[in-house]
Design an enzyme around this catalytic site. Structure first.
Site, PDB file in Angstrom:
ATOM      1  N   LYS A   1       7.649 -10.842  -2.413  1.00 38.56           N
ATOM      2  CA  LYS A   1       6.852 -12.003  -2.830  1.00 38.56           C
ATOM      3  C   LYS A   1       7.730 -13.239  -2.868  1.00 38.56           C
ATOM      4  CE  LYS A   1       5.773 -12.587  -7.207  1.00 38.56           C
ATOM      5  NZ  LYS A   1       5.109 -12.367  -8.508  1.00 38.56           N
TER       6      LYS A   1
ATOM      7  N   TRP B   1       2.374  -1.850  -8.678  1.00 40.18           N
ATOM      8  CA  TRP B   1       2.817  -1.524  -7.313  1.00 40.18           C
ATOM      9  C   TRP B   1       3.387  -0.110  -7.258  1.00 40.18           C
ATOM     10  CZ3 TRP B   1       5.289  -5.818  -3.843  1.00 40.18           C
ATOM     11  CH2 TRP B   1       4.351  -6.836  -3.635  1.00 40.18           C
TER      12      TRP B   1
END
Length: 326
Positions: A270, A93
Site C-alpha cells: 500500500k 489480510w
C-alpha cells in the site's frame, strides 16, 4: 499598598484569568471536534457496505476485501504458500491469506503494535525497520516446517490382550516430511542454488499494509491491544508527510522482498499517491515480470491510498536497478 504594586497585581491576575479562560475554551472546542469526528466516523461505518459485510463474515476489518479483490484479479495465493504480512494488525489480510493457503500454508504477521492474531497466523511484534526484527523474521522462515499447521495422524490398529482392535486417538505430531511445495521449490531453485543465494528466498508472497505511525507522546508503558490504535493512526492529515512515509515503508518492504522472495513470488504494498510513486514503480518493474497499480473497489474514493502489485519475481534481478533508479 502602593498604586504601582496594585496595578502590577491586577495585571498579573488578568493574564492568569485570560490564560485559564482560553485553555478552557480550547478544550471545549477540541472536545466538540472529536465528538463530531467520532460521530462522522460512526455514520460512515454504519453506511459502508464493506464494513457491514466484514462484520457479518467475521473478518477483522473491511480491509480484507481489498486483498480479496486484488487476488480475484491476479490469483496471488495457492495452497501451501508461505506468506509474510507486514503491518498485519488488526489481521484482516492475514485472515484472507490463511484461508487461501490452507491446509499446508503458513502466514507470518509482523507489526509494531500488539494485536491478537487470527487463528492460524504466526506473529512477531516489533519494528520491522530494525535489523534485529528482520533477522528474527528470516530465522523463523528459514525452517520450512516452522509455523505450519500440525497434521493429525492415525496409528495403525493393534491387537490388545483380549483380542479386540484398539486404535490410538488424539495423537498429533509435527510432521518433519517435506510438503509438495518444498519439492516444487527444489525443482525450480536450480538457478538460485548455482549462485548460492537461495538460503533466505523461501517466501511466496510479501504483503505490506504498513503506515507510518504518529509519534508516541505518552503511554509507552501500555501493553493493551486497544490503546495503541489511538496513538498509531493511519494518516496524519498532511498529504506530503503521508506520501513520503509510505514511500520509505514500501522501499523497506521491497528490500526485504529482494532478500526473501523466491523466483516467481508476488508482492503487494500500500502507498499514498504522490510525486515519488513513479520512481517506486520503476524499481518494481526492475524486479517483477509485471507491475500493476490498483485501487480496489473497497478502497474509499476520497482516500489517497493505492496498491502496487508485483507479479512473478524475475529469476535474475539487478540490485542496482531496483534500488538506485533515478
Amino acid at each position: 499598598m502602593h498604586p504601582l504594586d496594585r496595578l502590577y497585581l491586577v495585571t498579573v491576575w488578568s493574564y492568569i484569568l485570560a490564560f485559564h479562560i482560553t485553555t478552557l475554551t480550547l478544550s471545549v472546542v477540541l472536545r466538540q471536534i472529536r465528538a463530531y469526528s467520532s460521530k462522522r466516523w460512526v455514520d460512515r461505518q454504519s453506511k459502508d457496505q464493506f464494513s457491514k459485510a466484514a462484520k457479518v463474515a467475521g473478518l477483522k476489518s473491511r480491509a480484507a476485501f481489498k486483498l480479496l479483490q486484488i487476488n480475484d484479479r491476479y490469483r496471488l495465493f495457492k495452497p501451501g504458500m508461505t506468506v509474510v504480512d507486514l503491518g498485519f494488525a488488526p489481521g484482516s489480510w492475514s485472515q484472507v491469506a490463511v484461508d487461501l493457503t490452507k491446509p499446508s500454508g503458513r502466514v507470518l504477521g509482523v507489526d509494531l503494535i500488539p494485536s491478537e492474531p487470527p487463528k492460524g497466523v504466526n506473529t512477531i511484534q516489533g519494528d520491522f525497520l530494525s535489523h534485529e526484527i528482520q533477522s528474527e523474521i528470516k530465522n523463523f522462515l528459514r525452517d520450512p516446517d516452522r509455523g505450519r499447521l500440525r497434521r493429525p495422524t492415525m496409528l495403525a490398529p493393534s491387537q490388545d490382550e483380549q483380542g479386540r482392535t484398539a486404535v490410538a486417538e488424539d495423537v498429533i505430531r509435527e510432521t518433519t516430511s517435506q510438503s509438495y511445495v518444498d519439492f516444487e521449490r527444489e525443482e525450480t531453485s536450480g538457478d538460485d542454488e548455482a549462485t548460492g543465494e537461495h538460503d533466505n528466498k523461501c517466501v511466496d508472497v510479501v504483503l505490506s499494509d504498513m503506515c507510518e505511525p504518529w509519534p508516541l507522546l505518552d503511554g509507552l508503558w501500555k501493553k493493551s491491544k486497544v490503546n495503541p490504535y489511538i496513538r498509531l493512526m493511519n494518516t496524519s492529515g498532511n498529504a506530503f508527510r503521508d506520501h513520503a512515509g509510505s514511500m520509505d515503508l514500501c522501499r523497506a518492504a521491497l528490500h526485504f522482498s529482494y532478500e526473501t522472495l523466491k523466483t516467481g513470488g508476488h508482492f503487494v504494498c500500500k502507498f499514498y499517491q504522490g510525486a515519488e510513486d513513479k520512481a517506486l514503480e520503476m524499481s518494481l518493474k526492475a524486479m517483477f515480470h509485471k507491475v500493476h497499480r490498483e485501487k480496489p473497489e473497497s478502497s474509499r474514493s476520497q482516500s489517497k491510498e493505492a496498491y502496487f502489485v508485483g507479479i512473478k519475481r524475475l529469476a535474475k534481478v539487478d540490485k542496482a536497478k531496483v534500488f538506485d533508479v533515478e
